[in-house]
Design a protein around this motif. Structure first.
Motif, short mmCIF file in Angstrom:
data_model
loop_
_atom_site.label_atom_id
_atom_site.label_comp_id
_atom_site.label_asym_id
_atom_site.label_seq_id
_atom_site.Cartn_x
_atom_site.Cartn_y
_atom_site.Cartn_z
N THR A 1 0.66 2.10 -6.57
CA THR A 1 -0.09 2.87 -5.58
C THR A 1 -1.38 3.34 -6.23
O THR A 1 -1.37 4.07 -7.22
N TRP A 2 -2.46 2.90 -5.64
CA TRP A 2 -3.77 3.13 -6.25
C TRP A 2 -4.19 4.58 -6.05
O TRP A 2 -4.53 5.29 -6.99
N ILE A 3 -4.16 5.05 -4.80
CA ILE A 3 -4.58 6.43 -4.52
C ILE A 3 -3.42 7.13 -3.83
O ILE A 3 -3.21 6.95 -2.64
N VAL B 1 -2.53 10.24 -2.53
CA VAL B 1 -2.88 11.59 -2.11
C VAL B 1 -2.10 11.86 -0.83
O VAL B 1 -1.96 10.95 -0.01
N PRO B 2 -1.59 13.08 -0.66
CA PRO B 2 -0.89 13.35 0.60
C PRO B 2 -1.81 13.04 1.79
O PRO B 2 -2.95 13.47 1.82
N GLY B 3 -1.29 12.27 2.71
CA GLY B 3 -2.07 11.94 3.89
C GLY B 3 -2.97 10.74 3.72
O GLY B 3 -3.64 10.33 4.65
N PHE B 4 -3.00 10.19 2.53
CA PHE B 4 -3.83 9.00 2.33
C PHE B 4 -3.26 8.20 1.17
O PHE B 4 -3.20 8.71 0.05
N THR B 5 -2.81 7.01 1.45
CA THR B 5 -2.34 6.18 0.36
C THR B 5 -3.04 4.84 0.41
O THR B 5 -3.30 4.29 1.48
N ALA B 6 -3.39 4.38 -0.75
CA ALA B 6 -3.97 3.04 -0.86
C ALA B 6 -3.16 2.31 -1.91
O ALA B 6 -3.04 2.77 -3.05
N ASP B 7 -2.56 1.22 -1.50
CA ASP B 7 -1.68 0.48 -2.40
C ASP B 7 -2.37 -0.75 -2.94
O ASP B 7 -3.28 -1.29 -2.31
N VAL B 8 -1.92 -1.16 -4.10
CA VAL B 8 -2.27 -2.48 -4.59
C VAL B 8 -1.00 -3.32 -4.46
O VAL B 8 0.01 -3.02 -5.10
N GLY B 9 -1.06 -4.29 -3.58
CA GLY B 9 0.11 -5.13 -3.38
C GLY B 9 -0.34 -6.47 -2.86
O GLY B 9 -1.45 -6.61 -2.32
N PHE B 10 0.50 -7.46 -3.03
CA PHE B 10 0.11 -8.81 -2.65
C PHE B 10 1.06 -9.37 -1.61
O PHE B 10 2.24 -9.02 -1.57
N ASN C 1 -3.18 -5.66 2.11
CA ASN C 1 -3.80 -4.65 2.95
C ASN C 1 -5.30 -4.88 2.99
O ASN C 1 -5.86 -5.57 2.13
N TYR C 2 -5.94 -4.30 4.00
CA TYR C 2 -7.36 -4.60 4.20
C TYR C 2 -8.24 -3.95 3.15
O TYR C 2 -9.35 -4.43 2.89
N LEU C 3 -7.79 -2.85 2.56
CA LEU C 3 -8.62 -2.21 1.56
C LEU C 3 -8.73 -3.09 0.31
O LEU C 3 -9.82 -3.29 -0.24
N LEU C 4 -7.61 -3.61 -0.11
CA LEU C 4 -7.63 -4.49 -1.28
C LEU C 4 -8.36 -5.79 -0.94
O LEU C 4 -9.09 -6.34 -1.77
N LEU C 5 -8.16 -6.26 0.29
CA LEU C 5 -8.90 -7.44 0.74
C LEU C 5 -10.40 -7.18 0.61
O LEU C 5 -11.16 -8.02 0.14
N TYR C 6 -10.79 -5.97 0.98
CA TYR C 6 -12.20 -5.61 0.90
C TYR C 6 -12.67 -5.62 -0.56
O TYR C 6 -13.79 -6.05 -0.86
#
Lengths: 642, 524
Positions: A80-82, A84-93, A149-154
């Motif tokens: 899990t990259w970020i 934070v409660p209410g906001f998570t950004a994962d690194v996953g494939f 996920n789209y964030l990692l795609l970005y």
């Protein structure tokens, strides 16, 4: 069949997914950090990383193949990259039928081009850096297609943009290359903004970046929002895939070394837009309007690129125009929805083979011709470069769609699908695709005739060296041969028992559509159209000799030579307009914002200056102020007391 | 009438009961000072410096040990009700002693200026005279500075502890008189220094008169100078309050003068600029702590009744606002770094007044936290100023500091740390301090003060960061000032100050905890 997105956790063999990315990433890191020490073996490491990644990709592919169709979807959560409660950004494939196809294309063609580059860049003192960038590109592109996920795609999206920038400007000592790199970067930025807003919109709509919630939730979300996201995704795709109106950078990007043009600006990166749209199929399925815009953009670009390809004398730019046009086909197909998704990807793969082969062939020709790119200075090369001639010729047959070469299978399907869309739009799109096939046949025949046939029109280079065309070394020939095999056979293999459709439809969905005309008739018409294109080109460039200096040409030719005034338009509207806008903004900034800021600071400074005068240095005035202050204190306290 | 009554009941003299143990920190400080006078009288000139510095540092350390020994004992009012020894007192005394120790390390520095300290060879010699040259040639030193400053430290220890107005006045004079003298003893630019000392003395005397007059009026109102007795009369008034609030105004003026609040601030820039820089650092830090301690005690113990608070709070809040505006705005146009720091000190007095006027235990704790962290940082900042030198002493004009970051990265970086802390950048101690004060003020229901304070902070960021910009983003002057290499003592002081500034910004909980515990204990 309707697509569903229900991956299971990647275990066993599928846990290798991350390593597909890590290998080229490690290669890039070692070459970057190792610096000059790695000069001697850097290119070998680069090749090894690419090939290793391809082998892993192949292992994953066969592992997927062993599973039944519905169980070919795997998620690998890395960390899990970020958090934070209410906001998570994962690194996953995410590994499924769609992403593995891309992995194989990227690492397969990538490996071949790595190998080719070993010889092509042999005399370049920065060869190690070149391989570093190539590995970086592979890693970023793999992140793009494997992200769950789209964030990692970005992140991957921006990574390939960076690699593309670095490689276009690889010969930065040439001002034209530096300018081209900047242009590519800036034009792509426009598209990237679209994608980034789309990603933010997804987060606000679905509360997640991950494919699962977004794609599964799309059908129950508001259509208006989905249209907005779809159009923004399209804007991103237009930038990365050089689609109208963001097409202008691709022709200039040919300033990069030819292997780069083959890998990044023909076979893989420029197709990222197609991947994006097909991956987001659930969003486009909800919004017919967004799909319509996608098809229109695709149709415009496929004509646009083809016309430019007709007029270019620079072999790489002619091929670049062709790339633009072919991606236009893919975008068009992707915009058709479930009728077209599969064929968009299928054409993307076959195009990856034959266009990379064509570019490597062009590079081989340039290699023999003192790096001259002007086709008017070629001619009669088939005798001197037999291998190049044969492989280029097979790629040529594939791209114009002559059966049984691979382009025939995929492009024909797109034309059919366009008609199968039905209604007026189906007719218009279908006819545009047919017309595109005609023009493609014309300009590709022109390229082949001008390069390999006719008489020698060779000219000495700027330093007076006469060209001595020769076949390239085997290490360059082998990748060309492999790609030529792909150009010949891929289409048939994919279409055999509908293999490709069956493979991909669990991800993208598939429907036959209702074609208003008989498929067999349409195939015949297409072949006739292609033959017309070849014949017309033969009249112009086969029967008569192309002059060494370009003739003035008609209005249309001149327009096409100027990239259909794309740059002029950009310059007039965006550059000049942008300059005016910035001037207005600067004016506003100076008078408005700065005015307020300076006004405040001047006011403060002024009052500071006036207050300072009270600080006279005289004890008597200080004492007076203290006395006054004490008086005020007394009065204030007594007043407040009431 | 009450005077007559008092005299009739104390017909027979009873020996006062004095708790020497509880008073030991102050007694040690004054004793050390007295010993220093004896040293001055009997020790040979050559050895005085070493003995005096050693004595002063040992005295401060011993006094601090006494504070530590008293920590945790029950709060009590000792010495016949004239001295309150409670958590707040001990916290402030400990702070003053730590600050003084660091300040003395800087004051005793001799390495930066050709083996001379910052003080005139002989205070009595006329500037520019033959006597001055002669004494300088002989290498005389004004070692009286150390006992003088020890007296001042003693006064500072007593000032926040004083529980009646007379003791407070004695403490005020004890801390002020030595400072007047020491301010005039700068080795370089002596006329400026002497002018500053005279101004300080005149204005200080002027304000002392106000203080004393105010004390007299309060005595007239309550029949006692004891803060507890005054508080009783305020709570249960037996007479009209005109005398009370006139007295409060005059007394308050004397205290506001010491903390440097507007419009009683005007001595600050002149004195800070003229005084020897190490002494300026000491004054800016320690005097402020003592004066705020006294202010808190007067307002919270003597006038801590709701009816009185409602009267003085809005007035003091107005003073806080004016102080922040004056400090912030005037600092903008200062070109001299010492004057700029003086106005910054005024601005910080404004912030502290916010805490004082909020009167909750939370606000008091915030003030207690703010005082040491600000004190340490300001001593550090002035210590860096002592290092940047020209032929005529310190180069305090800001234009001379251009490009200092490139020529002397370590001092410049240290100053940058202190300035960023003053500007309230996160991860510095003063950020936490400001945050605590603003939060307490909000909780106490004064958002208007917080708004002004935040705006003033924004303003202040400009002039703090300007110095950083000048140091790091301008090209060095071709003939810029030289950077002195300080002794290990000053290096230690700077290191401690910088470390405390950063560490208390990253992990403030220990000191905050201590301040919270101490603030709640106020002997009444």
């Amino acid at each position: 069949m309707t697509p569903s997105y229900a991956p299971v956790a990647a275990t066993g063999t599928f846990a290798l997914t991350a390593w597909v990315i890590l290998l080229p990433l490690a290669g890039a890191a070692i070459l970057l950090i190792g610096g000059r020490r790695t000069n001697r073996w850097g290119h070998l490491l680069g090749c090894a990383a690419a090939i290793g990644s391809f082998v892993l990709g192949a292992v994953l592919f066969f592992a997927l193949l062993a599973k039944p169709g519905a169980q070919r979807s795997y998620d690998q959560h890395v960390y899990t990259w970020i958090p934070v409660p209410g906001f998570t950004a994962d690194v996953g494939f995410h590994l499924d039928q769609l992403s593995i196809v891309f992995v194989l294309l990227i690492t397969g063609v990538g490996s071949l081009i790595h190998i080719y580059s070993v010889a092509y860049m042999e005399h370049d003192e920065n060869r190690r850096k070149f391989f570093c960038y190539l590995n970086l590109f592979l890693a970023a592109m793999l992140v793009l297609v494997l992200a769950d996920n789209y964030l990692l795609l970005y992140a991957g999206w921006e990574g390939v943009g960076l690699a593309s920038y670095l490689l276009i400007g690889f010969w930065q000592h040439k001002p034209s290359a530096a300018v081209a790199a900047k242009k590519a970067f800036i034009v792509n930025r426009v598209g990237d903004v679209g994608l980034s807003i789309a990603v933010m919109l997804m987060y606000t709509t679905f509360g997640s970046f991950a494919f699962g919630p977004v794609l599964n939730g799309a059908s129950s979300a508001k259509v208006g929002t989905m249209t907005a996201i779809g159009l923004l995704l399209l804007l991103g795709a237009c930038g990365k895939s050089a689609q109208f109106p963001l097409q202008s950078w691709l022709l200039d990007a040919m300033e990069g070394p030819t292997p780069v043009s083959a890998l990044i600006h023909a076979a893989t990166m420029v197709t990222a837009g197609v991947y994006l749209i097909v991956r987001s199929n659930a969003i486009f399925d909800v919004s017919p309007n967004a799909r319509l815009v996608v098809t229109i953009i695709g149709a415009i670009t496929l004509m646009f690129g083809a016309i430019i390809g007709c007029a270019k004398d620079d072999i790489k730019k002619a091929l670049a125009g062709s790339t633009m046009s072919q991606i236009g086909y893919m975008i068009l197909a992707a915009g058709l929805g479930p009728i077209g998704y599969v064929f968009a990807i299928m054409h993307l793969i076959t195009h990856g083979f034959f266009k990379a082969g064509l570019f490597l062939g062009a590079g081989s020709v340039m290699h023999g011709m003192n790096d001259d790119v002007n086709m008017r200075h070629y001619g009669a090369l088939r005798k001197f470069m037999p291998w190049t001639y044969v492989t280029f010729g097979l790629g040529y047959l594939a791209i114009i769609g002559v059966p049984p070469f691979s382009g025939y299978w995929s492009k024909d399907k797109i034309i059919e699908a366009a008609f199968a869309q039905g209604g007026t739009s189906g007719w218009i799109l279908g006819c545009a695709a047919l017309l595109g096939a005609l023009v493609t046949a014309f300009y590709m025949t022109r390229v082949v005739l001008m390069t390999f046939f006719g008489q020698k029109r060779w000219v000495p280079d700027a330093e007076g060296h006469e060209p001595h065309p020769h076949e390239s070394p085997w290490i360059m020939v082998v990748p060309m041969v492999v790609l030529a095999v792909g150009s010949v056979a891929a289409g048939f293999l994919f279409s055999y028992h509908n293999a490709f459709v069956n493979w991909l439809s669990p991800v993208t969905g598939f429907s036959e559509g209702h074609s208003p005309i008989n498929t067999a008739v349409l195939q015949v018409v297409t072949l006739v159209v292609v033959a017309l294109g070849i014949g017309y080109a033969y009249l112009g460039y086969g029967l008569q000799q192309a002059p060494s200096t370009p003739p003035l040409g008609s209005f249309a030719t001149r327009a096409a030579r100027q990239d259909l005034y794309g740059d002029a338009f950009n310059e007039l509207v965006f550059m000049r307009g942008g300059q005016y806008l910035t001037r207005v903004l600067v004016y506003f900034d100076m008078k408005g914002v700065d005015g307020v800021v300076n006004g405040v600071s001047a006011g403060l400074g002024g009052s500071s200056g006036r207050l300072r005068k009270l600080q006279s240095g005289f004890v008597r005035s200080y004492a007076l102020s203290m006395f006054g202050g004490a008086t005020l204190l007394i009065v204030a306290l007594l007043l407040v007391r009431g | 009438m009450s005077i007559l009554a008092a005299s009739s009941t104390t017909a027979t003299f009873v020996a006062p009961h004095v708790e020497f143990g509880k008073l030991s920190p102050m007694l040690i400080a004054f004793g050390t000072a007295t010993l220093g006078i004896l040293v001055e009288a009997f020790a040979p000139r050559k050895q005085r410096y070493g003995i005096q510095v050693g004595l002063a540092l040992v005295g401060i350390a011993a006094s601090f040990a006494a504070v530590l020994a008293l920590a945790g004992t029950t709060a009590s009012v000792v010495a016949q009700g004239s001295v309150a020894v409670d958590g707040t007192t001990l916290f402030l005394q400990g702070t003053i002693l730590v600050i003084s120790f660091v300040a003395f390390l800087v004051i005793a520095e001799r390495k930066t200026d050709q083996n001379q300290d910052a003080f005139a060879a002989q205070g009595a010699s006329v500037p520019g005279s033959a006597a001055e040259r002669e004494t300088t040639r002989r290498g005389w030193q004004t070692t009286e500075v150390y006992p003088l400053l020890m007296f001042s430290v003693g006064g500072m220890l007593l000032f926040p502890a004083a529980n009646d107005l007379l003791t407070m006045f004695v403490a005020l004079e004890a801390l002020s008189l030595p400072l007047y003298l020491v301010c005039g003893l700068a080795r370089h630019r002596r006329l400026l220094s002497q002018e500053a000392a005279l101004k300080y003395f005149l204005l200080g005397a002027f304000s002392s008169a106000f203080f004393l007059y105010g004390a007299a009026m309060l005595y007239g109102y309550a029949g006692s100078v004891n803060l507890a007795v005054i508080a009783q009369h305020v709570a249960h008034p037996t007479a009209g309050s005109t005398l009370l609030y006139t007295g409060v105004a005059l007394l308050g003026m004397g205290l506001l003068f010491k903390v440097g609040a507007a419009p009683f601030h005007m001595w600050t820039p002149d004195v800070y600029q003229g005084a020897p820089t190490p002494v300026t650092g000491f004054m800016a830090a320690a005097t402020k702590i003592a004066a705020f301690g006294a202010l808190v005690r007067v307002l919270d113990v003597g006038l801590g009744v709701n009816s009185a608070e409602n009267v003085w709070r809005p007035v003091m809040q107005a003073v806080a606002i004016i102080t922040m505006i004056v400090g912030g705005v005037l600092a903008l146009t200062q070109r001299d770094i010492k004057r700029m720091l003086a106005y910054s000190a005024i601005l910080n007095a404004g912030y502290l007044l916010i805490g004082v006027t909020s009167t909750t235990a939370q606000a008091r704790a915030a003030v207690l936290f703010y005082l040491p962290v600000y004190g340490v940082a300001i001593i550090g900042a002035f210590a860096v100023v002592t290092l940047v030198r020209d032929a005529g002493g310190e180069a305090t004009d800001l234009s001379r500091w251009a490009g200092l970051g490139r020529r002397a990265p370590i001092p410049a970086a240290l100053l940058a740390v202190f300035l960023l802390a003053f500007a309230g950048i996160p991860f510095t101690s003063i950020f936490i301090g400001k945050f605590a004060i603003f939060q307490a003020a909000l909780a106490a229901g004064s958002p208007d003060l917080v708004i002004v304070a935040v705006l003033a902070s924004a303003l202040a960021a400009f002039f703090y960061l300007r110095v950083v910009v000048v140091m790091f983003f301008s090209d060095p002057l071709p003939q810029g000032p030289t950077i002195a290499h300080p002794s290990i003592a000053v290096k230690t002081a700077l290191a401690v100050a910088a470390f405390a500034t950063v560490a208390l910004g990253v992990a403030p909980s220990l000191l905050l905890h201590l301040a919270n515990n101490s603030a709640g204990i106020l002997a009444k």
